[in-house]
Design a protein around this motif. Structure first.
Motif, short mmCIF file in Angstrom:
data_model
loop_
_atom_site.label_atom_id
_atom_site.label_comp_id
_atom_site.label_asym_id
_atom_site.label_seq_id
_atom_site.Cartn_x
_atom_site.Cartn_y
_atom_site.Cartn_z
N LEU A 324 0.90 -1.14 -0.05
CA LEU A 324 0.09 -0.14 -0.17
C LEU A 324 0.49 1.21 0.11
N LYS A 325 1.80 1.37 0.68
CA LYS A 325 2.85 2.28 0.88
C LYS A 325 3.32 2.87 -0.75
N LYS A 326 3.36 1.87 -1.42
CA LYS A 326 3.96 2.15 -3.01
C LYS A 326 2.55 2.38 -3.94
N CYS A 327 1.54 2.38 -3.55
CA CYS A 327 0.63 2.81 -4.37
C CYS A 327 -0.10 4.09 -4.48
N SER A 328 -0.67 4.30 -5.48
CA SER A 328 -1.13 5.89 -5.66
C SER A 328 -2.59 5.45 -6.41
N PHE A 329 -3.60 6.59 -6.15
CA PHE A 329 -4.89 6.39 -6.52
C PHE A 329 -5.35 7.54 -6.93
N MET A 330 -6.33 7.30 -8.23
CA MET A 330 -6.80 8.52 -8.49
C MET A 330 -6.13 9.79 -8.83
N SER A 331 -5.00 9.73 -9.45
CA SER A 331 -4.14 10.90 -9.76
C SER A 331 -4.31 11.52 -11.11
N SER A 332 -3.84 12.59 -11.36
CA SER A 332 -3.98 13.14 -12.46
C SER A 332 -2.73 12.93 -13.02
N GLU A 333 -1.31 12.39 -12.49
CA GLU A 333 -0.19 11.94 -13.08
C GLU A 333 0.37 10.92 -12.27
N VAL A 334 1.07 10.19 -12.98
CA VAL A 334 1.55 8.98 -11.94
C VAL A 334 3.27 8.75 -12.56
N ILE A 335 4.21 8.34 -11.88
CA ILE A 335 5.26 8.26 -12.26
C ILE A 335 5.51 6.62 -12.52
N PHE A 336 5.77 6.24 -13.68
CA PHE A 336 5.51 4.85 -14.10
C PHE A 336 6.96 4.50 -14.97
N LEU A 337 7.81 3.44 -14.58
CA LEU A 337 8.82 3.19 -15.41
C LEU A 337 9.70 4.62 -15.50
N GLY A 338 10.08 5.25 -14.67
CA GLY A 338 10.76 6.35 -14.92
C GLY A 338 10.32 7.67 -15.57
N PHE A 339 9.22 7.63 -15.92
CA PHE A 339 8.40 8.67 -16.76
C PHE A 339 7.29 9.18 -16.06
N VAL A 340 6.90 10.58 -16.16
CA VAL A 340 5.93 11.06 -15.54
C VAL A 340 4.58 11.05 -16.57
N VAL A 341 3.64 10.14 -16.32
CA VAL A 341 2.41 9.90 -17.39
C VAL A 341 1.17 10.79 -16.78
N SER A 342 0.57 11.66 -17.58
CA SER A 342 -0.49 12.48 -17.39
C SER A 342 -1.45 12.56 -18.63
N SER A 343 -2.37 13.26 -18.44
CA SER A 343 -3.26 13.47 -19.62
C SER A 343 -2.59 14.30 -20.56
N GLU A 344 -1.60 14.96 -20.21
CA GLU A 344 -1.00 15.81 -21.34
C GLU A 344 0.18 15.28 -22.07
N MET A 346 3.72 12.26 -21.89
CA MET A 346 4.45 11.71 -21.21
C MET A 346 5.93 12.57 -21.11
N LYS A 347 6.50 12.68 -19.76
CA LYS A 347 7.77 13.41 -19.64
C LYS A 347 8.59 12.72 -18.93
N ALA A 348 9.95 12.87 -19.19
CA ALA A 348 10.87 12.13 -18.28
C ALA A 348 10.63 12.45 -16.71
N ASP A 349 10.97 11.86 -15.98
CA ASP A 349 10.89 11.71 -14.35
C ASP A 349 12.15 13.22 -14.06
N PRO A 350 11.89 14.19 -13.54
CA PRO A 350 12.84 15.15 -13.38
C PRO A 350 14.07 14.49 -12.50
N GLU A 351 13.70 14.03 -11.44
CA GLU A 351 14.54 13.39 -10.51
C GLU A 351 15.81 12.28 -11.52
N LYS A 352 15.26 11.84 -12.60
CA LYS A 352 16.25 10.82 -13.52
C LYS A 352 17.03 11.98 -14.40
N VAL A 353 16.29 12.88 -14.96
CA VAL A 353 17.16 13.93 -15.82
C VAL A 353 18.19 14.65 -14.67
#
Length: 404
Positions: A324-344, A346-353
């Protein structure tokens, strides 16, 4: 009121080891070596302000304390303040940052989000981790790694935990590889198995791993995202019966073998993907599955809640547990496999960059290749990296020519 304006509750009953006789409404306990019994007053004594001699004699014969009735209690405290402490046990998710629409689902499927994996073996599924060895290969039998007393104590503690969970057992295997400890970011240690020797003689299987770009293309138009992360996902899959001896590892004290799939074995990622693909096959196209991450994406809240409940139902049926600690629910964006995925998009995770840009300058060919591979993966989403990535192969070729 002789006893005092106190209502006796569960803490007092527990501390004094009170014996309660429900039918007689009597409480008894030991106080300073003497037995004390609390009895209710008879209604006729309470209602009659001047009891008869016979009633007085009945009361005097009893050495027990009497609990006051409701009417007498109201009379005694009519003009006095009353303090009431109400204690209510809150749900597990009451203090968590979870959307109110999701909380009822989490309460219903609490067993899918335990604090820890149960101390029992997971059930045998249709797909188990198979270890097929190359014919004619020599079985490895390597010595254990030398450790200082502190590391050895930590390794023994983790081995004892795995034994308690029944994930491993003592072994008489003819082959063995050493166990070791790897430091984690938070300063703790992770037990790992150096399986390179057994991996060299294991037949490799080629189950397809999903392509990242194909998965991200499927989320076009989605506006609501939830991510479910399985808890120690590999340990929720059993090793094929009869193959346990091939997973044997050695410590200073003993030889053990795995009953669940450990990390580091050849074909383990393929086995895990096969299991998850089979479990969630009816929902392919609605959810994304990449190893232990399940990404749910939808265009409406009603559809999303329905999908979330369907996933929880399947996980419960298959006895798979989530962290549960690593889950997220009903978000407008989510970090998935090093990318920030949203309705707009996909972009790279700023921390990775940030990690790529601030990485120290490579000093040898191995570090250059490592940087080139990482930067190539992110250069389309990272400003300032494209030119560096383009000239790296040229510099790499020049460095190789200088070595010749």
């Amino acid at each position: 009121m002789d006893v005092g304006h106190i209502l006796l509750g569960r803490p007092w009953i527990y501390d004094h080891n009170v014996t309660i006789l429900g039918r007689e409404n009597i409480c008894s306990f030991i106080h300073k070596g003497k037995k004390v019994t609390l009895r209710p007053l008879q209604p006729k004594i309470v209602n009659n302000p001047t009891p008869s001699k016979e009633e007085k004699s009945q009361v005097s014969k009893s050495k027990a304390l009497h609990i006051i009735t409701l009417k007498e209690f109201i009379k005694e405290v009519e003009d006095a303040p009353i303090y009431v402490l109400a204690i209510r046990e809150s749900g597990r998710f009451a203090n968590m940052e979870v959307p109110s629409t999701v909380r009822p689902i989490l309460e219903e499927y609490q067993d899918v989000f335990p604090d820890d994996l149960p101390n029992e073996l997971p059930p045998l599924q249709d797909i188990q981790h198979a270890i097929d060895l190359v014919l004619g290969s020599t079985l490895p039998n390597l010595p254990h790694y030398r450790m200082n007393p502190t590391e050895h104590a930590e390794l023994k503690r983790q081995v004892d935990e795995l034994l308690a969970k029944r994930f491993i057992r003592e072994s008489l295997s003819p082959c063995a590889v050493p166990a070791l400890l790897i430091p984690k970011k938070d300063g703790t240690w992770r037990m790992c198995i150096d399986s390179r020797a057994i991996n060299k003689i294991t037949v490799k299987y080629r189950f397809p791993i999903p392509r990242l770009d194909d998965m991200l293309d499927m989320m076009t138009g989605a506006t609501i995202f939830s991510k479910i992360d399985l808890k120690s996902g590999y340990h929720q899959i059993r090793v094929r019966l009869g193959d346990e001896w091939k997973t044997a590892f050695k410590t200073k004290d003993d030889l053990y073998e795995w009953l669940v799939m450990p990390f580091g074995l050849t074909n383990a990622p393929s086995t895990f993907m096969r299991v998850m693909t089979q479990v969630l096959r009816p929902f392919m196209g609605k959810f994304l599955v990449y190893f232990d991450d399940i990404l749910i994406y939808s265009t409406s809240q009603e559809q999303h809640l329905s999908h979330l409940k369907q996933v929880c139902t399947v996980l419960r049926a298959e006895k798979l547990f989530s962290n549960l600690k690593k889950c997220s629910f009903m978000s407008s964006e989510v970090i998935f496999l090093g990318f920030v995925v949203s309705s707009e998009g996909m972009k790279a995770d700023p921390e990775k960059v940030k990690a790529i840009v601030s990485r120290p300058e490579p000093t040898n060919i191995h570090e250059v290749r490592s940087f080139h591979g990482l930067a190539t993966f992110y250069h389309d989403s990272s400003h300032g990296l494209h030119e560096e990535v383009r000239i790296i192969p040229l510099k790499l070729s020049q460095a190789i020519m200088e070595k010749l």
